[in-house]
Design a protein around this motif. Structure first.
Motif, mmCIF file in Angstrom:
data_model
loop_
_atom_site.group_PDB
_atom_site.id
_atom_site.type_symbol
_atom_site.label_atom_id
_atom_site.label_comp_id
_atom_site.label_asym_id
_atom_site.label_seq_id
_atom_site.Cartn_x
_atom_site.Cartn_y
_atom_site.Cartn_z
ATOM 1 N N ARG A 73 0.769 -1.148 0.086
ATOM 2 C CA ARG A 73 -0.105 0.015 0.053
ATOM 3 C C ARG A 73 0.774 1.069 -0.081
ATOM 4 N NH1 ARG A 73 -3.222 -3.277 3.017
ATOM 5 N NH2 ARG A 73 -2.354 -2.727 4.904
ATOM 6 N N ALA A 74 1.925 1.199 0.659
ATOM 7 C CA ALA A 74 2.910 2.538 0.797
ATOM 8 C C ALA A 74 3.287 2.904 -0.596
ATOM 9 C CB ALA A 74 3.936 2.137 1.701
ATOM 10 N N LEU A 75 3.977 1.666 -1.262
ATOM 11 C CA LEU A 75 4.470 1.893 -2.634
ATOM 12 C C LEU A 75 3.346 2.173 -3.641
ATOM 13 C CD1 LEU A 75 7.364 -0.412 -3.011
ATOM 14 C CD2 LEU A 75 7.402 1.969 -2.604
ATOM 15 N N ARG A 76 2.200 1.535 -3.539
ATOM 16 C CA ARG A 76 0.807 1.794 -4.538
ATOM 17 C C ARG A 76 0.682 3.350 -4.357
ATOM 18 N NH1 ARG A 76 -4.450 0.389 -2.909
ATOM 19 N NH2 ARG A 76 -3.744 1.397 -0.922
ATOM 20 N N ASP A 77 0.382 3.669 -3.073
ATOM 21 C CA ASP A 77 0.005 5.005 -2.702
ATOM 22 C C ASP A 77 1.058 6.158 -3.384
ATOM 23 O OD1 ASP A 77 -2.174 4.201 -1.496
ATOM 24 O OD2 ASP A 77 -1.293 4.740 0.384
ATOM 25 N N ASP A 78 2.389 5.779 -3.556
ATOM 26 C CA ASP A 78 3.256 6.482 -4.114
ATOM 27 C C ASP A 78 3.227 6.631 -5.466
ATOM 28 O OD1 ASP A 78 5.714 8.413 -3.798
ATOM 29 O OD2 ASP A 78 6.887 6.549 -4.767
ATOM 30 N N PHE A 79 2.885 5.655 -6.106
ATOM 31 C CA PHE A 79 2.528 5.504 -7.533
ATOM 32 C C PHE A 79 1.402 6.343 -7.901
ATOM 33 C CE2 PHE A 79 4.726 1.288 -7.502
ATOM 34 C CZ PHE A 79 5.840 1.970 -7.918
ATOM 35 N N VAL A 80 0.228 6.430 -6.862
ATOM 36 C CA VAL A 80 -0.958 6.865 -7.234
ATOM 37 C C VAL A 80 -0.701 8.498 -7.278
ATOM 38 C CG1 VAL A 80 -3.155 7.384 -6.208
ATOM 39 C CG2 VAL A 80 -2.682 4.867 -6.657
ATOM 40 N N SER A 81 -0.074 8.934 -6.102
ATOM 41 C CA SER A 81 0.279 10.084 -5.760
ATOM 42 C C SER A 81 1.130 10.817 -7.086
ATOM 43 C CB SER A 81 1.302 10.408 -4.591
ATOM 44 O OG SER A 81 2.592 10.027 -4.762
ATOM 45 N N ALA A 82 2.052 10.145 -7.661
ATOM 46 C CA ALA A 82 2.565 10.783 -8.885
ATOM 47 C C ALA A 82 1.594 10.732 -10.184
ATOM 48 C CB ALA A 82 3.657 9.755 -9.423
ATOM 49 N N THR A 83 0.601 9.871 -10.113
ATOM 50 C CA THR A 83 -0.494 10.271 -11.254
ATOM 51 C C THR A 83 -1.293 11.222 -10.952
ATOM 52 O OG1 THR A 83 -0.590 7.829 -11.605
ATOM 53 C CG2 THR A 83 -2.476 8.794 -12.299
ATOM 54 N N ARG A 84 -1.778 11.439 -9.682
ATOM 55 C CA ARG A 84 -2.465 12.529 -9.352
ATOM 56 C C ARG A 84 -1.900 14.037 -9.493
ATOM 57 N NH1 ARG A 84 -5.154 10.008 -3.599
ATOM 58 N NH2 ARG A 84 -6.507 8.612 -4.689
ATOM 59 N N ALA A 85 -0.388 14.108 -9.370
ATOM 60 C CA ALA A 85 0.153 15.279 -9.269
ATOM 61 C C ALA A 85 0.092 15.547 -10.736
ATOM 62 C CB ALA A 85 1.820 14.981 -9.110
ATOM 63 N N GLY A 86 0.382 14.651 -11.690
ATOM 64 C CA GLY A 86 0.060 14.980 -13.244
ATOM 65 C C GLY A 86 -1.562 15.542 -13.415
ATOM 66 N N ILE A 87 -2.365 15.078 -12.869
ATOM 67 C CA ILE A 87 -4.007 15.437 -13.043
ATOM 68 C C ILE A 87 -3.866 17.023 -12.483
ATOM 69 C CG2 ILE A 87 -6.201 15.454 -12.313
ATOM 70 C CD1 ILE A 87 -5.650 12.346 -12.235
ATOM 71 N N ASP A 88 -3.250 17.467 -11.258
ATOM 72 C CA ASP A 88 -3.275 18.538 -10.742
ATOM 73 C C ASP A 88 -2.573 19.646 -11.425
ATOM 74 O OD1 ASP A 88 -4.330 17.601 -8.502
ATOM 75 O OD2 ASP A 88 -2.702 17.288 -7.512
ATOM 76 N N ARG A 89 -1.828 19.252 -12.632
ATOM 77 C CA ARG A 89 -1.218 20.276 -13.443
ATOM 78 C C ARG A 89 -1.932 20.477 -14.696
ATOM 79 N NH1 ARG A 89 3.269 16.866 -11.871
ATOM 80 N NH2 ARG A 89 3.379 15.669 -13.572
ATOM 81 N N LEU A 90 -3.219 19.982 -14.834
ATOM 82 C CA LEU A 90 -4.151 20.257 -15.928
ATOM 83 C C LEU A 90 -4.211 21.635 -15.822
ATOM 84 C CD1 LEU A 90 -6.606 17.135 -16.022
ATOM 85 C CD2 LEU A 90 -4.823 17.705 -17.642
ATOM 86 N N PRO A 91 -4.416 22.277 -16.993
ATOM 87 C CA PRO A 91 -4.728 23.843 -17.030
ATOM 88 C C PRO A 91 -6.162 24.016 -16.383
ATOM 89 C CG PRO A 91 -4.094 22.889 -19.299
ATOM 90 C CD PRO A 91 -4.314 21.808 -18.369
#
Length: 465
Positions: free
Chosen positions: A88-106
């Motif tokens: 879960r710890a590493l899964r959550d790290d991968f998920v946070s990277a994906t969400r960071a990309g979503i947060d960069r949407l205009p």
């Protein structure tokens, strides 16, 4: 409330949806991306990454148990809670990277909520607003299918979306469904010390198209778990205990993992309002190259179309759908990449390209006696490679052997470039490697076509390598 307009509206912010929005925006379109939560992709949250974390732990345990063959003595003690905490710890790290990309949407692109069609170019949002779009991309993904007998087992039921939330490994697990998800998680759990039984209505594991490969897969899995193929398992709960009865036997289990498929997640979209003809599953006809629904400005990408439900395919499809949504009605039908599917069993199960035809030449490579595989104590399985005659141009392959996940990419590249068995044999393949083990299959093809076998490289491989 103010109604919205855009060139392209994308429903779903998974891998395909993110690719579609990005592709359309790069082409100059105004876009809106609609998702109920923006939680991240299926791959990162409940698919590829958490499953591989479980598989990595299982592989380590399996190798430790078998280290005695290499003269290394070890005692394996599996800490189930620690395995799941790391997952879960590493899964959550991968998920946070994906969400960071979503947060960069205009700004203004994201709309949190659900949408449904009210017309071929109109969407209604849950907050009462509506959207008029020049084109719409459906990228809503897929969801686990839970057959009726299992829906009344809330305390025992697991899917690939809930299994990774377990705080500890169960002592026993019934796995229903022998597709890729079922195979991967069943073997991983078994190698982590869980008593596992695998059930499927079919006599075929994983949809394997080659009999020899299927037999090797079945033998390998049977070492780790009980296989009940061609069975009709029936669950029940008696005094809080889960029981699975399959006609010729019955056992109790702590949990049941239902892995009977992931159909497109289209519930609530009101596709009937699009005016498209729908089949008995409520799906429109979708062109597999353009991703277009009929002649409409509606496109379906990723798992939502159930064409090739794989991450790399979802990304490619999203990009195609986004470009076509912008250029509608002048849509393109790009050639699809060579099909490549990997099931991360140990060893990996890989399907590349097309199944063989009656006129194809077929080569076979046995990995039970392959040099590098024997060195690593991983000498299991085989590879079958197919080529068109005459000419020996490679067309497909089925592999169940160590390193198949890497060799599958090599073969997909060769097929995509129209290479022949002779062309691959002429490559400088290092010794000793697992790739070298493909040579017997390639030589079989050369002899059957026939083609010249490059003698200068052919003679340098010792027997059994």
């Amino acid at each position: 409330m103010t109604d919205l307009t855009c060139d392209v509206a994308v429903i779903g912010a998974g891998t395909a949806g993110l690719a579609a929005e990005r592709s359309a925006r790069k082409a100059g379109a105004t876009t809106l991306l609609i998702d109920p939560a923006f939680n991240g992709t299926t791959c990162a949250t409940v698919g590829c990454m958490p499953s591989k974390l479980l598989i990595a732990a299982a592989r380590t345990a399996h190798e430790a148990r078998n280290a005695g063959a290499l003269g290394i003595r070890t005692q394996v003690d599996i800490d189930g809670p620690a395995v799941m905490r790391r997952l879960r710890a590493l899964r959550d790290d991968f998920v946070s990277a994906t969400r960071a990309g979503i947060d960069r949407l205009p700004d203004g692109v994201r709309i949190t909520g659900r949408a449904h069609f009210t017309g071929p170019d109109r969407l209604a949002l849950g907050d009462g607003r509506s959207i008029r779009a020049g084109a719409i991309v459906i990228a809503t993904g897929s969801s686990p299918m839970i057959p009726p007998p299992y829906r009344d087992l809330p305390h025992h039921l697991l899917t690939n979306e809930t299994i990774f939330e377990l705080r500890d490994l169960p002592k026993s697990l019934a796995v229903v469904g022998a597709g890729p998800i079922g195979l991967e998680l069943a073997q991983a759990m078994a190698r982590l010390g869980v008593r596992v039984a695998l059930f499927d209505h079919s006599d075929r594991l994983g949809g394997v198209r080659c009999d020899d490969v299927h037999d090797a897969l079945k033998r390998t899995l049977a070492r780790d778990m009980d296989l009940h193929l061609g069975s009709d398992p029936a669950p029940s709960v008696q005094d809080g205990t889960l029981r699975i009865d399959w006609g010729t036997g019955a056992e109790t289990f702590d949990k049941v993992l239902v892995a009977t498929g992931r159909p497109p997640d289209i519930a609530g979209l009101n596709l009937a309002a699009t005016g498209l003809a729908l089949n008995d599953r409520g799906m429109p006809d979708i062109d597999p190259e353009s991703l277009q629904c009929g002649d409409a400005a509606i496109f379906v990408a990723g798992d939502a179309n159930a064409v090739r439900p794989l991450l790399h395919e979802a990304s490619d499809e999203g990009a195609t759908a986004g470009r076509n949504a912008v250029s509608y009605p002048a849509v393109s039908r790009p050639d699809r990449e060579v099909p490549l599917a990997i099931t991360f069993t140990d060893p990996p199960l890989v399907t590349v390209g097309a199944a063989p035809t009656r006129s194809d030449a077929i080569g076979r490579a046995d990995y039970t006696n392959q040099g590098r595989a024997r060195v690593e104590n991983r000498n299991v399985g085989l590879a079958r490679i197919y080529a068109a005659a005459p000419g020996g141009r490679l067309t497909g392959a089925d592999l169940f052997c160590p390193g198949a996940d890497h060799m599958g990419h090599l073969l997909a590249l060769a097929i995509g470039r129209g290479l022949s068995a002779t062309d691959l044999l002429a490559l400088p393949i290092y010794h000793p490697t697992l790739e070298e083990g493909l040579k017997p299959a390639l030589r079989d093809i050369c002899k059957a076509v026939p083609l010249k076998i490059p003698a200068d490289r052919d003679t340098r491989t010792p027997p059994g390598a």
